[in-house]
Design an enzyme around this catalytic site. Structure first.
Site, PDB file in Angstrom:
ATOM      1  N   ASP A  42     -17.151  20.001  41.132  1.00 31.49           N
ATOM      2  CA  ASP A  42     -16.404  20.327  42.346  1.00 31.49           C
ATOM      3  C   ASP A  42     -14.965  20.684  41.963  1.00 31.49           C
ATOM      4  O   ASP A  42     -14.251  19.863  41.383  1.00 31.49           O
ATOM      5  CB  ASP A  42     -16.416  19.119  43.288  1.00 31.49           C
ATOM      6  CG  ASP A  42     -16.014  19.475  44.709  1.00 31.49           C
ATOM      7  OD1 ASP A  42     -15.730  20.660  44.965  1.00 31.49           O
ATOM      8  OD2 ASP A  42     -15.994  18.572  45.558  1.00 31.49           O
ATOM      9  N   ASP A  43     -14.555  21.921  42.232  1.00 31.83           N
ATOM     10  CA  ASP A  43     -13.182  22.375  41.968  1.00 31.83           C
ATOM     11  C   ASP A  43     -12.855  22.511  40.483  1.00 31.83           C
ATOM     12  O   ASP A  43     -11.682  22.504  40.112  1.00 31.83           O
ATOM     13  CB  ASP A  43     -12.157  21.415  42.597  1.00 31.83           C
ATOM     14  CG  ASP A  43     -12.082  21.523  44.109  1.00 31.83           C
ATOM     15  OD1 ASP A  43     -13.001  22.104  44.705  1.00 31.83           O
ATOM     16  OD2 ASP A  43     -11.114  21.004  44.695  1.00 31.83           O
ATOM     17  N   CYS A  82     -15.630  25.190  49.224  1.00 24.86           N
ATOM     18  CA  CYS A  82     -16.850  24.388  49.053  1.00 24.86           C
ATOM     19  C   CYS A  82     -17.984  24.784  49.976  1.00 24.86           C
ATOM     20  O   CYS A  82     -19.072  25.153  49.516  1.00 24.86           O
ATOM     21  CB  CYS A  82     -16.525  22.915  49.268  1.00 24.86           C
ATOM     22  SG  CYS A  82     -15.207  22.275  48.206  1.00 24.86           S
ATOM     23  N   LYS A 141     -22.466  15.088  46.467  1.00 25.76           N
ATOM     24  CA  LYS A 141     -21.830  15.773  47.594  1.00 25.76           C
ATOM     25  C   LYS A 141     -22.788  16.772  48.242  1.00 25.76           C
ATOM     26  O   LYS A 141     -23.491  17.510  47.563  1.00 25.76           O
ATOM     27  CB  LYS A 141     -20.577  16.498  47.089  1.00 25.76           C
ATOM     28  CG  LYS A 141     -19.922  17.419  48.104  1.00 25.76           C
ATOM     29  CD  LYS A 141     -18.656  18.020  47.535  1.00 25.76           C
ATOM     30  CE  LYS A 141     -18.065  19.078  48.454  1.00 25.76           C
ATOM     31  NZ  LYS A 141     -16.768  19.576  47.972  1.00 25.76           N
ATOM     32  N   HIS A 143     -21.850  18.371  51.957  1.00 20.21           N
ATOM     33  CA  HIS A 143     -20.829  19.190  52.625  1.00 20.21           C
ATOM     34  C   HIS A 143     -21.417  20.396  53.358  1.00 20.21           C
ATOM     35  O   HIS A 143     -20.781  21.439  53.471  1.00 20.21           O
ATOM     36  CB  HIS A 143     -19.773  19.656  51.606  1.00 20.21           C
ATOM     37  CG  HIS A 143     -18.419  19.821  52.251  1.00 20.21           C
ATOM     38  ND1 HIS A 143     -17.312  20.263  51.565  1.00 20.21           N
ATOM     39  CD2 HIS A 143     -17.996  19.611  53.526  1.00 20.21           C
ATOM     40  CE1 HIS A 143     -16.275  20.319  52.357  1.00 20.21           C
ATOM     41  NE2 HIS A 143     -16.667  19.919  53.563  1.00 20.21           N
ATOM     42  N   HIS A 298     -12.687  17.054  42.277  1.00 16.37           N
ATOM     43  CA  HIS A 298     -11.955  17.230  43.535  1.00 16.37           C
ATOM     44  C   HIS A 298     -10.952  16.090  43.684  1.00 16.37           C
ATOM     45  O   HIS A 298     -11.249  14.937  43.393  1.00 16.37           O
ATOM     46  CB  HIS A 298     -12.959  17.207  44.695  1.00 16.37           C
ATOM     47  CG  HIS A 298     -12.427  17.756  45.982  1.00 16.37           C
ATOM     48  ND1 HIS A 298     -11.401  17.158  46.680  1.00 16.37           N
ATOM     49  CD2 HIS A 298     -12.797  18.844  46.700  1.00 16.37           C
ATOM     50  CE1 HIS A 298     -11.163  17.846  47.776  1.00 16.37           C
ATOM     51  NE2 HIS A 298     -11.993  18.880  47.823  1.00 16.37           N
ATOM     52  N   ASP A 350     -18.565  24.846  41.805  1.00 14.76           N
ATOM     53  CA  ASP A 350     -18.809  25.512  43.088  1.00 14.76           C
ATOM     54  C   ASP A 350     -17.841  26.653  43.357  1.00 14.76           C
ATOM     55  O   ASP A 350     -18.127  27.550  44.140  1.00 14.76           O
ATOM     56  CB  ASP A 350     -18.820  24.502  44.246  1.00 14.76           C
ATOM     57  CG  ASP A 350     -17.521  23.718  44.362  1.00 14.76           C
ATOM     58  OD1 ASP A 350     -16.658  23.810  43.462  1.00 14.76           O
ATOM     59  OD2 ASP A 350     -17.372  22.978  45.364  1.00 14.76           O
ATOM     60  N   HIS A 351     -16.676  26.620  42.709  1.00 14.18           N
ATOM     61  CA  HIS A 351     -15.682  27.703  42.820  1.00 14.18           C
ATOM     62  C   HIS A 351     -14.577  27.411  41.817  1.00 14.18           C
ATOM     63  O   HIS A 351     -14.685  26.487  40.997  1.00 14.18           O
ATOM     64  CB  HIS A 351     -15.128  27.836  44.241  1.00 14.18           C
ATOM     65  CG  HIS A 351     -14.698  26.539  44.847  1.00 14.18           C
ATOM     66  ND1 HIS A 351     -13.631  25.809  44.373  1.00 14.18           N
ATOM     67  CD2 HIS A 351     -15.206  25.820  45.876  1.00 14.18           C
ATOM     68  CE1 HIS A 351     -13.501  24.703  45.084  1.00 14.18           C
ATOM     69  NE2 HIS A 351     -14.453  24.678  46.006  1.00 14.18           N
ATOM     70  N   LYS A 376      -8.625  28.125  43.876  1.00  8.23           N
ATOM     71  CA  LYS A 376      -9.456  27.718  45.003  1.00  8.23           C
ATOM     72  C   LYS A 376      -8.770  28.079  46.328  1.00  8.23           C
ATOM     73  O   LYS A 376      -7.562  27.875  46.499  1.00  8.23           O
ATOM     74  CB  LYS A 376      -9.671  26.204  44.948  1.00  8.23           C
ATOM     75  CG  LYS A 376     -10.287  25.606  46.209  1.00  8.23           C
ATOM     76  CD  LYS A 376     -10.300  24.097  46.161  1.00  8.23           C
ATOM     77  CE  LYS A 376     -10.823  23.510  47.463  1.00  8.23           C
ATOM     78  NZ  LYS A 376     -10.860  22.028  47.430  1.00  8.23           N
TER      79      LYS A 376
END
Length: 589
Positions: A42-43, A82, A141, A143, A298, A350-351, A376
């Site tokens: 994540d991130d 996300c 996660k 989301h 994150h 994810d990004h 992001k």
């Protein structure tokens, strides 16, 4: 030869043939249905791990995964945030097709008690693999929403989208989840406005009361009482929503049950890894799909003590190195059970990395996106969407290779569906492409001629990779304005109005020569400028003809918190429970 002898030989031939068919069929099914392990950070910035060029943060487990497998160097998320990125990953479709992105204020799900989420009519790869006999699980996660109309309908829940087992956070890791925090990261700009309005009204009421008591003015008490009631309602609404968000938003679910509320972020990563290892152990005898959706990296960062202060990049670097340890535990479990040759492992983010976290000493304490511009939440630029992509499958994929062709997170959908022996849905457009021929080296070119990049529901940029060329051209219809204050209030740039600068003709870059998007091309510097623009324009026209209107899942009506949809352990609003199954000590380096 008598009839009896002929009959016996005939029966023997039939039995031999049947046995051979059964053996071959069994072998084919075993080879054709590998285990699938998808690990998503994540991130995480593409420049944060060693195999992508970072020589100061230690990621030996992820680096080993790359050495034993292959790396995608032009791997792309469908969005720099996300919720829309994960929706595209799960469905193999641009998020605009499912209504999972919005061009205005709300671009990610902000409450577990909202009605927005991945629509029921979307078919995830988990749902397809489940029908193929796979045991499917997701740890971490989500989301992508929980409920639609009631607290227990679970219409957006992972178990409603093809997963047999779920353990993790239906929301995400935000500042609200930090024990003892006195601030909320949700709708920061709105909070500020409401709080300032409450302060102004309170100051006015206090002044009015003092003047009334001292006799300097003569007003009826109703002019004080009713504004006071309004102030109480305003302040109470603000505090009841944002003041209790940690208890409502930050929770852990096992399947449909809330097992911890609020969550304990200091032990949750270890519990998630335990759950992942348990899932692998339980399902080692049959094909399984495991999606490990990490909370790392994150912000805020909850890092186990053995990793604190050990990296050269502050709390962020510590968290990346801890994440690598967790990845290593999962990979080692696969190897120790003898499942390596039967298991495709995929690692990605994810990004792009965030650059908005500030460390204890005021330093920028977020991800590094390498040479790529942006971050992001920043529309269009490579830094927000260029992500690491690593795949390992011993015996099937050659080790140590790098693939520079454009690929997408959406490509995992058709890839795993085809590996499972299933067919892609025929009633909808799938934007991802099966990667196996490219990964095995059977073809050298990506099937993606065009890739479209959205900022919310607005087409932001287009990537064109001509079929007869190695070139990759990228045209920006608009770019974020550097002087926009929107980003400082929300950490997410807007997609419309004063937040962006429009370009006509679109701003063009040659990513093969200028991957950092520093020098825009012009007719004077690129002889094919007009031809390239024409090809991109025609690609956009064809793409737009494939779009159909769908309900916006992130509209205000879907995104706002609804008390009757709030998952709760106990009696709402007194939610609270504390299952903490992690009895293991903190990981040792």
């Amino acid at each position: 030869m008598d009839l009896s002898t002929l009959f016996k030989r005939y029966v023997a031939i039939i039995l031999c043939y049947s046995s051979t068919r059964m053996i071959c069929t069994t072998c084919t099914e075993t080879d054709y249905q590998p285990n699938i392990v998808l690990i998503m950070a994540d991130d995480l910035g593409i420049g944060d791990i060693g195999c992508y060029g970072n020589n100061t943060i230690r990621t030996p487990n992820i680096d080993r995964l790359a050495e034993e497998g292959l790396m995608l160097t032009h791997h792309l998320a469908a969005a720099p945030l996300c919720t829309p990125s994960r929706a595209a990953f799960m469905t193999g479709r641009y998020p605009i097709r499912s209504g999972m992105d919005n061009g205005y204020r709300v671009r990610v799900l902000t409450f577990t008690g909202c009605s927005g989420g991945l629509p029921k009519n979307e078919t995830t790869f988990a749902a397809i693999l489940q029908k193929q006999g796979y045991h499917t699980g997701i740890i971490g996660k989500w989301h992508l929403g929980v409920n639609c109309e009631t607290r227990t309908d679970h219409c957006h829940h992972p178990l409603s989208h093809g997963f047999d087992y779920y353990y993790g956070m239906p929301f995400t890791n935000v500042e609200d989840c930090k024990p003892g925090t006195n601030q909320s990261a949700i709708f920061v700009d709105i909070q500020v406005r409401v709080y300032l309005a409450a302060e102004v009204i309170f100051a006015g009421l206090l002044t009015l009361f003092v003047l009334r008591r001292t006799g300097l003015i003569s007003v009826g008490w109703k002019w004080i009482v009713w504004p006071t009631v309004c102030w109480c309602l305003l302040f109470g609404s603000w505090y009841s929503l944002f003041g209790f968000l940690r208890h409502w938003n930050c929770l852990v679910m096992r399947n449909h049950q809330v097992v911890q509320q609020p969550s304990n972020p200091e032990t949750l990563p270890a519990r998630m890894t335990e759950e992942a290892l348990g899932f692998i152990e339980r399902n080692q005898k049959k094909p399984f799909l495991l999606f490990v959706s990490l909370l790392h990296v994150h912000s805020p960062f909850f890092t186990a003590k053995p990793f604190v202060g050990k990296s050269n990049h502050g709390s962020y670097g510590d968290n990346v190195e801890e994440m690598d340890w967790h990845v290593g535990q999962i990979v080692n479990a696969i190897d120790n059970l003898g499942l390596a040759n039967k298991t495709l492992i995929y690692f990605a983010s994810d990004h792009g990395g965030s650059r908005d976290t500030v460390g204890m000493n005021g330093e920028i304490d977020g991800g590094w996106n390498g040479i790529y511009r942006g971050k992001k939440g920043l529309a269009g630029w490579e830094g927000g969407i260029r992500v690491p992509g690593i795949l390992r499958w011993p015996g099937q994929l050659s080790s140590g290779r790098k693939i520079d062709e454009p690929t997408s997170l959406m490509d995992i959908y058709p890839t795993v569906v085809n590996l499972a022996g299933a067919s892609l849905p025929q009633d909808r457009i799938i934007d991802g492409r099966d990667l196996m021929s490219l990964l095995k080296g059977d073809v050298e070119k990506s099937e993606h001629e065009f890739l479209f990049h959205y900022c919310g529901n607005a087409l932001n940029a287009v990537r064109w990779h001509p079929k007869d060329s190695d070139s990759v051209w990228k045209a920006h219809m608009f770019t974020p304005r550097s002087d926009s204050e929107n980003c400082y209030q929300t950490n997410i740039w807007g997609c419309h109005d004063d937040s962006v600068s429009h370009h006509d003709p679109p701003m063009l870059f040659d990513l093969l020569k200028d991957p950092s998007e520093v020098v825009p091309l012009s007719p004077e510097t690129e002889p094919l400028f007009h031809k390239i623009q024409d090809q991109i324009r025609m690609g956009v026209e064809r793409h737009r003809k494939t779009l159909t209107p769908v309900p916006l899942q992130l509209s205000w009506s879907n995104a706002l918190w609804k008390p009757w949809l709030q998952p709760c352990c106990g009696t709402f609003p007194f939610c609270g429970c504390s299952e903490d199954s992690s009895q293991n000590p903190a990981p040792e380096r």
